[in-house]
Design an enzyme around this catalytic site. Structure first.
Site, PDB file in Angstrom:
ATOM      1  CB  ALA A  15      31.081  35.813  44.993  1.00  0.00           C
TER       2      ALA A  15
ATOM      3  CD  GLU B 111      24.751  38.670  47.579  1.00  0.00           C
ATOM      4  OE1 GLU B 111      23.851  39.548  47.614  1.00  0.00           O
ATOM      5  OE2 GLU B 111      25.928  38.912  47.884  1.00  0.00           O
TER       6      GLU B 111
ATOM      7  N   GLY C 213      29.287  40.354  46.731  1.00  0.00           N
ATOM      8  CA  GLY C 213      30.595  40.364  47.385  1.00  0.00           C
ATOM      9  C   GLY C 213      31.350  41.668  47.183  1.00  0.00           C
TER      10      GLY C 213
ATOM     11  CD  GLU D 237      28.519  40.037  50.912  1.00  0.00           C
ATOM     12  OE1 GLU D 237      28.831  39.540  49.811  1.00  0.00           O
ATOM     13  OE2 GLU D 237      27.974  39.385  51.814  1.00  0.00           O
TER      14      GLU D 237
END
Ligand code: CAA
Length: 258
Positions: A66, A132, A109, A112
């Site tokens: 992200a 993260e 992300g 993911e």
């Protein structure tokens, strides 16, 4: 003609190919990219000519996570009210199969996103991780759930709590990755596999994907019952008649997706 700023979107035969394209940010997933990705998936989902989708990044990065710069100033209220992360449902609700073709970093992300696809092919340069924790957050796009289902609790805890990366070999051994290939073969191998999938009866393909996904959610007894009903239902299709007739007559089947 497509209104994409952060993606390259094309078709190769019956395969939809999405290339993440924010090279300067290592394909960090900002709001714009996530929205465009959802739009691209939805467009391929609606396109009868497309039977399967491949998502890839660059040689250096599938996606480095992200977008940290975009997230940095978010408050809890903002994240909660915009339901940050919920946009991914638009991708995971697509019924056509997708393959993630991963080279370089697939972090946070990015990892993911790869796990939201149905299959992961990795170049031997791929590095997977959920870093993260190093930012004082946790995975937020499904990582704690999908990684644990993919590799088991031991390795998921190791990766998520230490933030370390694992290479393609380890990821394949752990069951996250289906195939490891040479970097120069990665996209072709994924597109060829997607083309193969797209060549089969779409009814059967979607049923197969749906049934495998039930295994993530249901008990064995429920899953086997779901599978049996779906299997039996396929005997109502013209494609089943054609597929079996073609086998018996030693010819190639001509599926009509009905
Ligand atoms: N967000 C925003 N920008 C990012 C980014 C990210 N996730 N990852 C890399 N970039 C940017 C860098 O800031 C840098 O930009 P500038 O040139 O403007 O400085 C550019 O991409 C190139 O990156 P590096 O210079 O860091 O490249 P490197 O080769 O030295 O390192 C890397 C590569 C190890 C992947 C490193 O970039 C890195 O650690 N990135 C962050 C990885 C990360 O923590 N991801 C998790 C994000 S949180 C998340 O994803 C939450 C969630 O689950 C929902």
């Amino acid at each position: 003609d497509a209104p994409y700023e952060t993606l390259l979107v094309e078709t190769r035969g019956a395969v939809g190919l999405i290339t993440l394209n924010r090279p300067k940010a290592l394909n960090a997933l900002n709001a714009r990219l996530i929205e465009e990705l959802a739009l691209a998936f939805e467009a391929f989902e609606a396109d009868d000519a497309v039977g399967a989708v491949v998502v890839t990044g660059s040689e250096k990065a599938f996606a480095a996570g992200a977008d940290i710069k975009e997230m940095a100033e978010k408050t809890y209220a903002e994240a909660f009210l915009e339901d940050f992360g919920a946009g991914w449902r638009r991708i995971t609700s697509c019924r056509k199969p997708s393959i993630a073709a991963v080279a370089g970093y697939a972090l946070g992300g990015g990892c993911e996103l790869a796990m939201m696809c149905d299959v992961i092919f990795a170049a031997d340069t791929a590095k997977f991780g959920q870093p993260e924790i190093t930012l004082a957050i946790i995975p937020g796009f499904g990582g704690t759930q999908r990684l644990t289902r993919a590799v088991g609790k031991a390795k998921a805890m190791d990766l998520i709590l230490t933030g370390r990366m694992m290479d393609a070999t380890e990821a394949e051994r752990a069951g996250l990755v289906a195939r490891v290939v040479a970097p120069e073969r990665l996209v072709d191998e994924a597109v060829e596999a997607a083309a193969k999938i797209a060549s089969f009866s779409r009814v059967a393909v979607l049923a197969a994907k749906e049934a495998v996904n039930v295994a993530q959610e249901a008990s064995l007894a429920e899953g086997v019952r779901f599978e049996r009903r779906a299997f039996q239902a396929l005997f109502a299709t013209d494609d089943q008649t054609e597929g079996m007739a073609a086998f018996v007559e030693k010819r190639k089947p001509a599926f009509k997706n009905r």
